[in-house]
Design an enzyme around this catalytic site. Structure first.
Site, PDB file in Angstrom:
ATOM      1  N   SER A   1      52.976  64.980  35.806  1.00 19.92           N
ATOM      2  CA  SER A   1      52.891  64.472  37.175  1.00 19.92           C
ATOM      3  C   SER A   1      52.057  65.444  38.001  1.00 19.92           C
ATOM      4  O   SER A   1      51.757  66.560  37.568  1.00 19.92           O
ATOM      5  CB  SER A   1      54.284  64.321  37.778  1.00 19.92           C
ATOM      6  OG  SER A   1      54.949  65.561  37.791  1.00 19.92           O
TER       7      SER A   1
ATOM      8  N   CYS B   1      65.622  22.506  52.638  1.00 23.64           N
ATOM      9  CA  CYS B   1      65.683  21.175  53.244  1.00 23.64           C
ATOM     10  C   CYS B   1      65.751  20.154  52.122  1.00 23.64           C
ATOM     11  O   CYS B   1      65.019  20.240  51.135  1.00 23.64           O
ATOM     12  CB  CYS B   1      64.438  20.934  54.107  1.00 23.64           C
ATOM     13  SG  CYS B   1      64.268  19.234  54.685  1.00 23.64           S
TER      14      CYS B   1
ATOM     15  N   ARG C   1      53.978  55.842  30.953  1.00 21.22           N
ATOM     16  CA  ARG C   1      54.109  57.289  31.094  1.00 21.22           C
ATOM     17  C   ARG C   1      55.543  57.741  30.807  1.00 21.22           C
ATOM     18  O   ARG C   1      55.764  58.773  30.185  1.00 21.22           O
ATOM     19  CB  ARG C   1      53.694  57.728  32.500  1.00 21.22           C
ATOM     20  CG  ARG C   1      53.894  59.214  32.738  1.00 21.22           C
ATOM     21  CD  ARG C   1      53.590  59.628  34.172  1.00 21.22           C
ATOM     22  NE  ARG C   1      53.907  61.034  34.364  1.00 21.22           N
ATOM     23  CZ  ARG C   1      55.097  61.503  34.674  1.00 21.22           C
ATOM     24  NH1 ARG C   1      56.107  60.669  34.865  1.00 21.22           N
ATOM     25  NH2 ARG C   1      55.309  62.812  34.799  1.00 21.22           N
TER      26      ARG C   1
ATOM     27  N   CYS D   1      59.989  15.501  54.436  1.00 26.53           N
ATOM     28  CA  CYS D   1      59.937  16.394  55.597  1.00 26.53           C
ATOM     29  C   CYS D   1      58.479  16.688  55.956  1.00 26.53           C
ATOM     30  O   CYS D   1      57.695  17.077  55.077  1.00 26.53           O
ATOM     31  CB  CYS D   1      60.671  17.703  55.274  1.00 26.53           C
ATOM     32  SG  CYS D   1      60.553  18.946  56.574  1.00 26.53           S
TER      33      CYS D   1
ATOM     34  N   GLU E   1      39.302  61.209  43.566  1.00 22.96           N
ATOM     35  CA  GLU E   1      39.468  59.797  43.193  1.00 22.96           C
ATOM     36  C   GLU E   1      40.549  59.163  44.064  1.00 22.96           C
ATOM     37  O   GLU E   1      41.471  59.851  44.511  1.00 22.96           O
ATOM     38  CB  GLU E   1      39.888  59.681  41.719  1.00 22.96           C
ATOM     39  CG  GLU E   1      38.933  60.325  40.740  1.00 22.96           C
ATOM     40  CD  GLU E   1      39.593  60.516  39.385  1.00 22.96           C
ATOM     41  OE1 GLU E   1      39.801  59.510  38.674  1.00 22.96           O
ATOM     42  OE2 GLU E   1      39.916  61.672  39.047  1.00 22.96           O
TER      43      GLU E   1
ATOM     44  N   LYS F   1      43.902  57.352  44.708  1.00 15.90           N
ATOM     45  CA  LYS F   1      45.174  57.352  43.969  1.00 15.90           C
ATOM     46  C   LYS F   1      45.751  55.933  44.000  1.00 15.90           C
ATOM     47  O   LYS F   1      46.373  55.521  44.981  1.00 15.90           O
ATOM     48  CB  LYS F   1      46.158  58.349  44.577  1.00 15.90           C
ATOM     49  CG  LYS F   1      47.429  58.542  43.759  1.00 15.90           C
ATOM     50  CD  LYS F   1      48.284  59.646  44.360  1.00 15.90           C
ATOM     51  CE  LYS F   1      49.531  59.874  43.507  1.00 15.90           C
ATOM     52  NZ  LYS F   1      50.411  58.687  43.477  1.00 15.90           N
TER      53      LYS F   1
ATOM     54  N   ASP G   1      34.443  30.437  35.656  1.00 14.89           N
ATOM     55  CA  ASP G   1      35.755  30.477  34.995  1.00 14.89           C
ATOM     56  C   ASP G   1      35.889  29.341  33.992  1.00 14.89           C
ATOM     57  O   ASP G   1      36.478  29.512  32.916  1.00 14.89           O
ATOM     58  CB  ASP G   1      36.871  30.382  36.036  1.00 14.89           C
ATOM     59  CG  ASP G   1      36.984  31.639  36.875  1.00 14.89           C
ATOM     60  OD1 ASP G   1      36.364  32.656  36.512  1.00 14.89           O
ATOM     61  OD2 ASP G   1      37.688  31.598  37.901  1.00 14.89           O
ATOM     62  N   GLU G   2      35.354  28.169  34.351  1.00 15.55           N
ATOM     63  CA  GLU G   2      35.473  27.013  33.458  1.00 15.55           C
ATOM     64  C   GLU G   2      34.723  27.251  32.146  1.00 15.55           C
ATOM     65  O   GLU G   2      35.205  26.900  31.066  1.00 15.55           O
ATOM     66  CB  GLU G   2      34.942  25.761  34.156  1.00 15.55           C
ATOM     67  CG  GLU G   2      35.865  25.182  35.228  1.00 15.55           C
ATOM     68  CD  GLU G   2      35.935  26.024  36.475  1.00 15.55           C
ATOM     69  OE1 GLU G   2      36.929  25.909  37.224  1.00 15.55           O
ATOM     70  OE2 GLU G   2      34.997  26.816  36.728  1.00 15.55           O
ATOM     71  N   ARG G   3      33.516  27.856  32.242  1.00 11.91           N
ATOM     72  CA  ARG G   3      32.745  28.150  31.035  1.00 11.91           C
ATOM     73  C   ARG G   3      33.455  29.194  30.187  1.00 11.91           C
ATOM     74  O   ARG G   3      33.513  29.087  28.948  1.00 11.91           O
ATOM     75  CB  ARG G   3      31.339  28.636  31.426  1.00 11.91           C
ATOM     76  CG  ARG G   3      30.471  29.082  30.249  1.00 11.91           C
ATOM     77  CD  ARG G   3      30.274  27.986  29.224  1.00 11.91           C
ATOM     78  NE  ARG G   3      29.520  28.460  28.071  1.00 11.91           N
ATOM     79  CZ  ARG G   3      29.614  27.937  26.853  1.00 11.91           C
ATOM     80  NH1 ARG G   3      30.423  26.901  26.618  1.00 11.91           N
ATOM     81  NH2 ARG G   3      28.899  28.418  25.862  1.00 11.91           N
TER      82      ARG G   3
END
Length: 668
Positions: A85, A426, A139, A431, A116, A118, A36-38
């Protein structure tokens, strides 16, 4: 062409190809090739170059995913091919009825089905012309939807340019939110005292329909493509070929689809997923069965509402009855008191459930949940156990109403419920429960990522008095850890190495780890890149914070409050002394902005600027571009053939800038 400009153009094109390649590896192949850093470093370099050379910015650049200002509303889009639909089937008999209808309309023909998962999300349409994404819409009612192009572009799984160029390709897909993303979003909203989303589908829909694309970008949405609408230059004959084509074009396609020879194989596959669905990282609410042959689909046709060649097999909602044995309170890191129902254990959606969050006092009152009640429970989106309803006819009279206490159950400090909020908090920043939850957040994966510091170890460190704030973690020694339960010398040494490694984390991780209210991971990244150091962020003014497009008044005030507290400043000093990294490369360090606070509207065709170049120039100089003219508009920049915005500006007396006037203004 200027050599520096040409060099920048080549590097920008190289960066765009590399970033989109890694998006494809991550979202389509599920096989990331870099950290991720690269990836973030590549994106920062691209943004930096495009900021320096705005004429090189193109709509399909990865930098344009998280761009643009909040919109005032959504335009309406008419689907040229309706997004129908699906009819539903709820049991095996209804699936066999569907198969009989199909085969009776195709007598003597072989019929194969594609099945597939859903995905429980929001259906969208993506329109590509000559390989480029030009429009995206929800949609809606099937005939018309809403233009959410800017928001869909923020989803990294959505390709901005196809991997193969065709004249026209309209892709249908389902935008969804993973279970983890949904859980983290609701946890953050609960800590902030904000209303919670009921399930991942509602969260995805609400996120995609944000007027501010930056909010959508922060919500970790994804997409699975499942079909085609209007197309040109594409030759496919079966639905299985459609799914293969979509993957080749660069779209994530759910890997669990199957081509099956008959309805009995379909039924077996549907039965398998009744239980297996709970192991998925996203929510499904059934399976979709489609006739594989596109030619057969065309002959089967559709009713006014749904195609005759497809059906949705819906899983029944799984609920259970159990008793509320107690209602306890958990104190979070920001002090929010969250009531939780302790339930008599019951099997539900693949797991044994013994607790259900009740979120806040208002929900308990609204549902009239009492200790001792018999209740109906289910999992919201198959994830979070919730109490759906009480069964009042089974009350005996021994049930006890829940009353929110006036003092914190952990430390005894006074609790308050700020006006306009649903959360009770609080007031004691010291705490123990707040400290424990704060430490768990500090060491979590997306924050400082210190492996080995789980709840049990944190609890022991607090009980032994070894840690009183996050900075104390960096003062731990081997002899402190070895005596702890289940921590031998090797484990203790590994933990110390993980703590030491975390010192070199990027600055944004530290900012996120501090647990500043309303500052999530994305806001932390923006702050780190804008200010470049923790010290500079500590000294930021409200005006400087609000000058950042993604930072609103709520976040700005929270940041100022956090750094104004003496206790927090002492913790930061200890972190600095321990050697934790507090610097990051600055992107666009704030300086003198001659157009700061000025609102511009662009209309007509400019000769020397594209619309995007003019927008970038205004924003780089501190101004803001709006899509509509109002009394708050400072200037309307007018090109050739201006539209109604020009007439509106004249009517309101807004200053008009011809292109030459605009050029002088931005070049002075």
């Amino acid at each position: 062409m200027d050599s520096a400009l040409e060099k920048a153009r080549r590097r920008i094109e190289e960066l765009r190809r590399e970033i989109e390649y890694h998006n494809y590896r991550y979202y389509v192949l599920d096989d990331p090739a870099i950290s991720d850093e690269r990836y973030d470093a590549l994106m920062r370099e691209l943004i930096k170059l495009e900021s320096k050379y705005p004429s090189l910015v193109t709509p399909d650049s990865p930098s344009q995913r998280v761009g643009g200002k909040p919109r005032e509303g959504f335009a309406t889009v008419r689907h040229r091919i309706p997004m129908l639909s699906l009819a539903n089937a709820f049991d095996q008999g209804e699936l066999r009825d569907f198969d009989r209808r199909v085969r009776s309309s195709l007598p003597g023909e072989r019929v194969e089905y594609v099945v597939e998962l859903k995905i429980d999300g929001l259906a969208v349409s993506l329109r590509y012309e000559n390989g480029l994404l030009v429009a995206g819409a929800t949609r809606g009612d099937g005939e018309t939807g809403e233009d959410v192009t800017a928001n869909l572009k923020t989803i990294r799984a959505v390709p901005l340019r196809l991997r193969q160029t065709v004249p026209l390709l309209e892709v249908r897909g389902e935008v969804y939110m993973s279970k983890d993303a949904f859980r983290h979003l609701n946890e953050a909203r609960e800590e902030a005292g904000e209303p919670l989303f009921a399930n991942p589908r509602n969260a995805a829909a609400g996120s995609l329909r944000q007027l501010d694309p930056a909010v959508t970008a922060s919500r970790q949405l994804s997409i699975f493509a499942y079909g085609l609408g209007e197309v040109e230059g594409v030759d496919v004959r079966t639905h299985a070929e459609v799914l293969s084509l979509l993957r080749e074009m660069g779209f994530p396609v759910n890997p669990h689809y199957r081509l099956l020879p008959d309805i009995e194989a379909v039924i077996d596959y549907c039965s398998r997923w009744q239980e297996e669905r709970f192991n998925l990282p996203y929510v499904i609410d059934g399976l979709v069965i489609k006739v594989n042959s596109l030619e057969q689909q065309a002959r089967l046709g559709a009713t006014m509402k749904s195609p005759r060649w497809a059906v949705a097999f819906k899983f029944p909602a799984e609920q259970a009855r159990t008793r509320v044995q107690d209602i306890i309170l958990r104190v979070g890191r920001t002090g929010v008191l969250t009531p939780t129902a302790i339930l008599k254990p019951v099997r539900l959606a693949g797991t044994t459930v013994s607790r259900a969050t009740l979120h806040n006092e208002d929900i308990i009152r609204e549902k009239d949940i009492r200790i001792g009640d018999m209740v109906i429970v289910q999992k919201a989106g198959d994830i979070i156990p919730e109490v759906v309803a009480v069964i009042p006819e089974e009350r005996t009279g021994d049930e006890k109403p829940f009353v929110m206490p006036h003092h914190c159950p952990e430390c005894g400090a006074k609790v308050v419920r700020p006006p306009g909020e649903v959360a009770t908090r609080c007031t004691n920043i010291a705490c123990p429960a707040r400290l424990r939850e704060g430490l768990l957040h500090f060491v979590s994966r997306n924050a400082m990522d210190i492996a080995g510091l789980g709840p049990a170890v944190i609890g022991q460190l607090l009980a032994a008095g070894l840690v009183r704030d996050p900075a104390d973690l960096y003062a731990l020694r081997l002899e402190d850890l070895v005596p702890l339960e289940r921590l031998g010398k090797k484990s203790a040494q590994n933990l110390l190495e993980a703590i030491e490694k975390s010192k070199s984390n990027p600055l944004y991780r530290l900012i996120f780890a501090l647990g500043i209210r309303h500052v999530g991971e994305r806001a932390a990244r923006i702050l780190a890149r804008r200010f470049g150091s923790l010290d500079r962020l500590c000294r930021a003014t409200r005006e400087e914070l609000l000058a950042i497009p993604e930072i609103g008044p709520k976040i700005a005030d929270s940041i100022l409050t956090f750094f104004a507290q003496e206790q927090n400043r002492r913790v930061l000093e200890k972190l600095v002394a321990a050697g934790v990294n507090i610097r990051e490369e600055v992107v666009d360090e704030p300086g003198y902005k001659p157009l700061a606070g000025k609102v511009f509207v662009l209309t007509g065709t400019l000769e020397h600027f594209t619309r995007q170049e003019a927008r970038e120039l205004i924003e780089r100089l501190g101004g803001r571009v709006s899509s509509s003219v109002s009394r708050k508009t400072d200037y309307v920049v007018v090109g050739e053939e201006p539209g109604s915005k020009y007439e509106r500006a004249l009517a309101l007396g807004i200053p008009i800038l011809r292109e030459e006037d605009f050029r002088r203004l931005v070049q002075d």
